[in-house]
Design a protein around this motif. Structure first.
Motif, PDB file in Angstrom:
ATOM      1  N   PRO A  11       0.814  -1.215   0.000  1.00 50.76           N
ATOM      2  CA  PRO A  11       0.000   0.000   0.000  1.00 50.76           C
ATOM      3  C   PRO A  11       0.857   1.279   0.000  1.00 50.76           C
ATOM      4  CG  PRO A  11      -0.891  -1.587   1.543  1.00 50.76           C
ATOM      5  CD  PRO A  11       0.413  -2.148   1.069  1.00 50.76           C
ATOM      6  N   PHE A  37      -8.056   5.944   4.515  1.00 53.57           N
ATOM      7  CA  PHE A  37      -6.732   6.544   4.663  1.00 53.57           C
ATOM      8  C   PHE A  37      -6.329   6.400   6.115  1.00 53.57           C
ATOM      9  CE2 PHE A  37      -3.356   9.579   4.999  1.00 53.57           C
ATOM     10  CZ  PHE A  37      -2.774   9.579   3.751  1.00 53.57           C
ATOM     11  N   TYR A  38      -5.077   5.979   6.391  1.00 55.57           N
ATOM     12  CA  TYR A  38      -4.004   5.700   5.481  1.00 55.57           C
ATOM     13  C   TYR A  38      -4.260   4.411   4.699  1.00 55.57           C
ATOM     14  CZ  TYR A  38      -2.910   2.802   9.544  1.00 55.57           C
ATOM     15  OH  TYR A  38      -3.007   1.919  10.590  1.00 55.57           O
ATOM     16  N   PRO A  39      -3.556   4.227   3.589  1.00 52.73           N
ATOM     17  CA  PRO A  39      -3.802   3.058   2.747  1.00 52.73           C
ATOM     18  C   PRO A  39      -3.472   1.733   3.446  1.00 52.73           C
ATOM     19  CG  PRO A  39      -2.644   4.771   1.535  1.00 52.73           C
ATOM     20  CD  PRO A  39      -2.631   5.179   2.973  1.00 52.73           C
ATOM     21  N   ARG A  40      -4.271   0.722   3.138  1.00 47.29           N
ATOM     22  CA  ARG A  40      -4.179  -0.572   3.827  1.00 47.29           C
ATOM     23  C   ARG A  40      -4.402  -1.727   2.859  1.00 47.29           C
ATOM     24  NH1 ARG A  40      -6.513   3.203   7.557  1.00 47.29           N
ATOM     25  NH2 ARG A  40      -6.502   2.565   9.743  1.00 47.29           N
ATOM     26  N   PRO A  44     -10.537  -0.678   6.873  1.00 46.17           N
ATOM     27  CA  PRO A  44     -10.634  -0.789   8.325  1.00 46.17           C
ATOM     28  C   PRO A  44     -12.088  -0.968   8.766  1.00 46.17           C
ATOM     29  CG  PRO A  44     -10.201   1.483   7.695  1.00 46.17           C
ATOM     30  CD  PRO A  44     -10.097   0.657   6.448  1.00 46.17           C
TER      31      PRO A  44
END
Lengths: 169, 168
Positions: A11, A37-40, A44
């Protein structure tokens, strides 16, 4: 469930590729239509892997701001920015005195080139009122349509993601 | 009170991608990937997890960082960091936590990119100034007594007459 192949791409690796092109990238979850955000590797909360990359317009609003003092150094700004696409990130606002950064201030991203030790990273600078007003069709909870860009004191009724609107840290 | 044999079960288990990973992969990316695969393995959801157990040399607050990454709000955290035996202790602590009602679904996760990143980025130095034969040697400089694998090695070597190079 198809997870990203981390042997091939990460990511943060993708994020940096966009940074090198001067872009602030984020992820978008096709399942619930929310920005990530943040990229994963997965969204989430839901764990959804139905994510796509998007490039932000780079316009946002200061959600919170603080100033950090180091001995014999110019005061440093640290700010939380709500991007118009519906995600919040920590960064800094440049080009003005650290103390002059205000909650509700409209800002625009630019990518700091970094150096040998630090890959490129996004920072922000104030936006002139005519350059871009807050999104009027905002679907996100933090949207504050109608707020004058440079008059943060007039925030009314906007509920920040953390509840209770912007807050000076 | 001692732990009751058979009171809990490992219901899902999985690995992240292994070996050399892509540049800029973080240990927590790997933990998250393994977590989702383990959930897939047992049919549970992220939201079912209410206990997080983790430790990693590359992540200062592994359980909290992982919980933020996954955006879950566990009732119980455990970041016990005692080297390679951290994870056996996590499983034992998870059993205790479940038996005592502190949590119901425990996530035990580990991730590392030590194979893929530079030595400097692989783990923080834990410097023991008393026992560092070659402090600045590129390889042997790592042989300070503070590194987790070496502490049991010394104990083991002593007990077994020094016949083995590395501890359990």
């Amino acid at each position: 469930m198809t997870l990203q192949d981390l042997n091939q791409q990460s990511p943060y690796g993708t994020f940096l590729e966009h940074c090198k092109k001067g872009e602030l990238a984020y992820q978008f979850c096709r399942d619930d239509g929310k920005a990530v955000f943040y990229p994963r590797v997965a969204a989430p909360g839901s764990g959804s892997t139905n994510l796509e990359w998007r490039v932000s317009k780079g316009l946002g609003t200061v959600y919170a701001t603080t100033v950090v003092y180091y001995k014999d150094e110019k005061p440093l700004n640290v700010a939380l920015i709500d991007l118009d696409e519906g995600f919040r990130m920590m960064s800094r606002v440049e080009d003005i005195d650290a103390l002059e950064v205000k909650i509700g201030m409209r800002v625009k991203v630019r990518i700091h080139p970094g150096d040998e030790k630090q890959p490129p990273y996004p920072v922000f600078s104030p936006l002139l009122p005519e350059e871009g007003s807050p999104p009027s069709d905002s679907h996100r909870t933090g949207g504050r349509s109608g707020t004058s860009p440079l008059h943060p004191g007039e925030r009314g009724g906007g509920e920040g993601r953390g509840g209770g609107g912007g807050r000076r840290t | 009170m001692s732990l009751q044999r058979g009171s809990v079960a490992v219901v899902g288990a999985a690995e992240s991608d292994l070996g050399q990973v892509a540049q800029h992969t973080s240990p927590v990316d790997l933990m998250a990937q393994a977590t989702l695969r383990a959930l897939d393995d047992c049919g549970l959801k992220l939201a079912d997890i209410d206990g997080v157990f983790s430790a990693a040399t590359q992540v200062r607050t592994a359980p909290m960082t992982l919980a933020e990454y996954l955006r879950i709000k566990p009732r119980y955290f455990d970041g016990t960091a005692i080297g390679g035996s951290s994870f056996m202790s996590h499983v034992a602590h998870a059993q205790a936590a479940i038996e005592h009602g502190l949590c119901e679904v425990a996530l035990v996760a580990y991730g590392s990119t030590q194979r893929s990143v530079s030595r400097a980025a692989a783990s923080p130095r834990e410097f023991n100034p008393y026992e560092t034969p070659y402090p600045f040697h590129a390889v042997l400089g790592l042989c300070d007594g503070g590194l987790p694998p070496h502490a049991p090695a010394r104990h083991h070597a002593g007990a077994a007459g020094g016949s083995r190079g590395r501890g359990p």
